[in-house]
Design a protein around this motif. Structure first.
Motif, PDB file in Angstrom:
ATOM      1  N   ALA A   3       0.833  -1.206   0.000  1.00 44.35           N
ATOM      2  CA  ALA A   3       0.000   0.000   0.000  1.00 44.35           C
ATOM      3  C   ALA A   3       0.865   1.252   0.000  1.00 44.35           C
ATOM      4  CB  ALA A   3      -0.926  -0.002   1.209  1.00 44.35           C
ATOM      5  N   VAL A   4       2.006   1.172   0.703  1.00 46.28           N
ATOM      6  CA  VAL A   4       2.944   2.296   0.783  1.00 46.28           C
ATOM      7  C   VAL A   4       4.340   1.740   0.561  1.00 46.28           C
ATOM      8  CG1 VAL A   4       3.875   4.117   2.253  1.00 46.28           C
ATOM      9  CG2 VAL A   4       1.456   3.529   2.394  1.00 46.28           C
ATOM     10  N   ASN A   5       5.123   2.409  -0.272  1.00 51.80           N
ATOM     11  CA  ASN A   5       6.426   1.878  -0.644  1.00 51.80           C
ATOM     12  C   ASN A   5       7.496   2.966  -0.550  1.00 51.80           C
ATOM     13  OD1 ASN A   5       8.520   0.331  -1.657  1.00 51.80           O
ATOM     14  ND2 ASN A   5       7.875   0.551  -3.796  1.00 51.80           N
ATOM     15  N   GLY A   6       8.195   3.000   0.588  1.00 44.08           N
ATOM     16  CA  GLY A   6       9.325   3.914   0.733  1.00 44.08           C
ATOM     17  C   GLY A   6       8.976   5.385   0.731  1.00 44.08           C
ATOM     18  N   VAL A   7       7.852   5.743   1.334  1.00 43.68           N
ATOM     19  CA  VAL A   7       7.416   7.146   1.377  1.00 43.68           C
ATOM     20  C   VAL A   7       8.261   7.930   2.378  1.00 43.68           C
ATOM     21  CG1 VAL A   7       5.535   8.657   2.104  1.00 43.68           C
ATOM     22  CG2 VAL A   7       5.071   6.709   0.607  1.00 43.68           C
ATOM     23  N   THR A   8       8.787   9.078   1.948  1.00 44.60           N
ATOM     24  CA  THR A   8       9.594   9.929   2.821  1.00 44.60           C
ATOM     25  C   THR A   8       9.212  11.387   2.607  1.00 44.60           C
ATOM     26  OG1 THR A   8      11.485   8.408   2.741  1.00 44.60           O
ATOM     27  CG2 THR A   8      11.930  10.677   3.432  1.00 44.60           C
ATOM     28  N   PHE A   9       8.889  12.092   3.696  1.00 45.05           N
ATOM     29  CA  PHE A   9       8.641  13.532   3.614  1.00 45.05           C
ATOM     30  C   PHE A   9       8.694  14.136   5.007  1.00 45.05           C
ATOM     31  CE2 PHE A   9       4.439  11.578   3.958  1.00 45.05           C
ATOM     32  CZ  PHE A   9       3.830  12.325   4.961  1.00 45.05           C
ATOM     33  N   GLU A  10       8.843  15.444   5.064  1.00 41.06           N
ATOM     34  CA  GLU A  10       8.819  16.197   6.314  1.00 41.06           C
ATOM     35  C   GLU A  10       7.797  17.316   6.194  1.00 41.06           C
ATOM     36  OE1 GLU A  10      12.656  17.671   7.278  1.00 41.06           O
ATOM     37  OE2 GLU A  10      13.582  15.682   7.495  1.00 41.06           O
ATOM     38  N   VAL A  11       7.185  17.673   7.309  1.00 39.11           N
ATOM     39  CA  VAL A  11       6.227  18.774   7.364  1.00 39.11           C
ATOM     40  C   VAL A  11       6.714  19.784   8.379  1.00 39.11           C
ATOM     41  CG1 VAL A  11       3.837  19.445   7.794  1.00 39.11           C
ATOM     42  CG2 VAL A  11       4.335  17.211   6.752  1.00 39.11           C
ATOM     43  N   GLU A  12       6.786  21.037   7.973  1.00 41.72           N
ATOM     44  CA  GLU A  12       7.260  22.094   8.853  1.00 41.72           C
ATOM     45  C   GLU A  12       6.140  22.593   9.769  1.00 41.72           C
ATOM     46  OE1 GLU A  12      10.376  23.025   9.013  1.00 41.72           O
ATOM     47  OE2 GLU A  12      10.996  21.738   7.348  1.00 41.72           O
ATOM     48  N   GLU A  13       6.530  23.126  10.916  1.00 39.56           N
ATOM     49  CA  GLU A  13       5.555  23.692  11.858  1.00 39.56           C
ATOM     50  C   GLU A  13       4.788  24.833  11.192  1.00 39.56           C
ATOM     51  OE1 GLU A  13       5.420  25.776  16.322  1.00 39.56           O
ATOM     52  OE2 GLU A  13       7.306  25.033  15.476  1.00 39.56           O
ATOM     53  N   GLY A  14       3.464  24.817  11.339  1.00 41.08           N
ATOM     54  CA  GLY A  14       2.618  25.864  10.792  1.00 41.08           C
ATOM     55  C   GLY A  14       2.283  25.698   9.319  1.00 41.08           C
ATOM     56  N   GLU A  15       2.757  24.626   8.723  1.00 44.96           N
ATOM     57  CA  GLU A  15       2.563  24.402   7.287  1.00 44.96           C
ATOM     58  C   GLU A  15       1.217  23.741   7.008  1.00 44.96           C
ATOM     59  OE1 GLU A  15       5.446  22.914   3.660  1.00 44.96           O
ATOM     60  OE2 GLU A  15       5.543  21.837   5.562  1.00 44.96           O
ATOM     61  N   PHE A  16       0.677  24.011   5.825  1.00 44.81           N
ATOM     62  CA  PHE A  16      -0.495  23.300   5.315  1.00 44.81           C
ATOM     63  C   PHE A  16       0.043  22.363   4.236  1.00 44.81           C
ATOM     64  CE2 PHE A  16      -5.283  23.961   5.148  1.00 44.81           C
ATOM     65  CZ  PHE A  16      -5.523  22.712   4.597  1.00 44.81           C
ATOM     66  N   PHE A  17       0.121  21.070   4.568  1.00 44.93           N
ATOM     67  CA  PHE A  17       0.758  20.086   3.702  1.00 44.93           C
ATOM     68  C   PHE A  17      -0.282  19.124   3.165  1.00 44.93           C
ATOM     69  CE2 PHE A  17       3.056  16.157   2.770  1.00 44.93           C
ATOM     70  CZ  PHE A  17       4.179  16.636   2.090  1.00 44.93           C
ATOM     71  N   GLY A  18      -0.253  18.891   1.862  1.00 47.32           N
ATOM     72  CA  GLY A  18      -1.216  17.999   1.250  1.00 47.32           C
ATOM     73  C   GLY A  18      -0.577  16.756   0.674  1.00 47.32           C
ATOM     74  N   ILE A  19      -1.228  15.617   0.902  1.00 41.51           N
ATOM     75  CA  ILE A  19      -0.854  14.371   0.231  1.00 41.51           C
ATOM     76  C   ILE A  19      -1.918  14.123  -0.827  1.00 41.51           C
ATOM     77  CG2 ILE A  19      -0.343  11.921   0.498  1.00 41.51           C
ATOM     78  CD1 ILE A  19       0.275  12.458   3.430  1.00 41.51           C
ATOM     79  N   LEU A  20      -1.518  14.213  -2.056  1.00 43.10           N
ATOM     80  CA  LEU A  20      -2.458  14.276  -3.171  1.00 43.10           C
ATOM     81  C   LEU A  20      -2.334  13.039  -4.044  1.00 43.10           C
ATOM     82  CD1 LEU A  20      -4.357  15.894  -5.076  1.00 43.10           C
ATOM     83  CD2 LEU A  20      -2.326  16.987  -6.002  1.00 43.10           C
TER      84      LEU A  20
END
Length: 285
Positions: A3-20
């Motif tokens: 279902a998920v294969n090697g997903v890597t990301f960071e989200v900064e404080e106060g950010e509006f981050f979308g997984i699309l």
């Protein structure tokens, strides 16, 4: 199948981050792993420097979770629902009632949850996720199945949540939603992140056509093709005559000279074009 294969990301404080991404891309699984609802087969996840799995009670007061499918207690009113959620965190009833005001449901406080419209139920679900004042909010496809007006109204609420200083992580399969709301997005498909960045940056980085359409019948298809330049594509579906061109200015000038601008629409590249470029196939909502 992963279902998920090697997903890597960071989200900064106060950010509006979308997984699309489309349905089945792995967005919900990714979110559930981050929230500590599901154990990853490998890899690490950190929220505020701590691991969410095994279930971490220290993180619970700092995160709010709105699941893809909302489930409320039967026969409880909107006020009773949110007060119940508030009691789990030791939040005062007065603060719970204020949250109904924040999400625009004060006039529905005495309405049973099952009598709320789809948009109102989503607002109540988000209110329950926010009632304890979390620093980080996870929203899993919050506008799915809503009508256009309800979606736009919910967008305003989500912007306000972010403006209050909360970090928001959103999953969605609506390209326009991500483009409108998110500071950064990760485009995901088949369990992998294909590309990430600010929506405008991703769009600007795409060498894409400009799409120009006018009313069908203003020009014949033969005349339209004569106006088109090298590399242009021309189609006519009986409603609109459409040009796809890398050089819109000369074409627009030629259409203006022939007074063929009725119903003119000009559209540049969007996140949907980025998705199509990355995957080589049509977007699946």
């Amino acid at each position: 199948m992963q279902a998920v294969n090697g997903v890597t990301f960071e989200v900064e404080e106060g950010e509006f981050f979308g997984i699309l991404g489309p349905n089945g891309a792995g967005k919900t699984t990714t979110l559930e792993i981050i929230e500590g609802l599901r154990q990853a087969d490998s890899g690490t996840v950190e929220i505020f420097g701590q691991s969410p799995w095994p279930r971490n009670p220290k993180l619970l007061p700092r995160i709010g979770v709105q699941l893809q499918a909302s489930a409320f207690f039967e026969r409880l009113t909107a006020r009773e629902q949110i007060r119940t959620f508030a009691s789990l965190y030791g939040t005062a009833q007065a603060e719970a009632d204020e949250m109904l005001e924040v999400v625009g449901l004060a006039d529905k406080a005495a309405t049973p949850a099952e009598k709320l419209s789809g948009g109102q139920a989503q607002r109540l679900s988000i209110a329950c996720a926010l009632v304890h004042g979390p620093d980080l909010v996870f929203l899993d496809e919050p506008t799915a199945a809503l009508d256009p007006q309800a979606r736009r109204n919910l967008w305003d609420l989500l912007r306000d949540i972010n403006k209050q200083g909360r970090t928001v992580v959103l999953t969605t399969h609506y390209m326009d939603e991500a483009e409108s709301l998110c500071d950064r997005v990760a485009i995901m498909d088949r369990g992998e992140i294909l590309q990430s960045g600010a929506p405008a940056t991703l769009v600007r980085g795409l060498d894409s056509m400009t799409h120009i359409s006018i009313e069908s019948g203003l020009l014949s298809l033969t005349e339209a093709k004569a106006l088109a330049g090298p590399g242009d594509d021309v189609t006519d579906d009986g409603v609109s005559l459409q040009f796809s061109t890398p050089s819109p200015a000369p074409l627009l000038a030629a259409l203006a000279e022939r007074r063929a601008l009725g119903g003119l629409r000009v559209r540049g590249a969007t996140l949907e074009d980025v998705f199509l470029h990355l995957t080589g196939r049509e977007y699946r909502a």
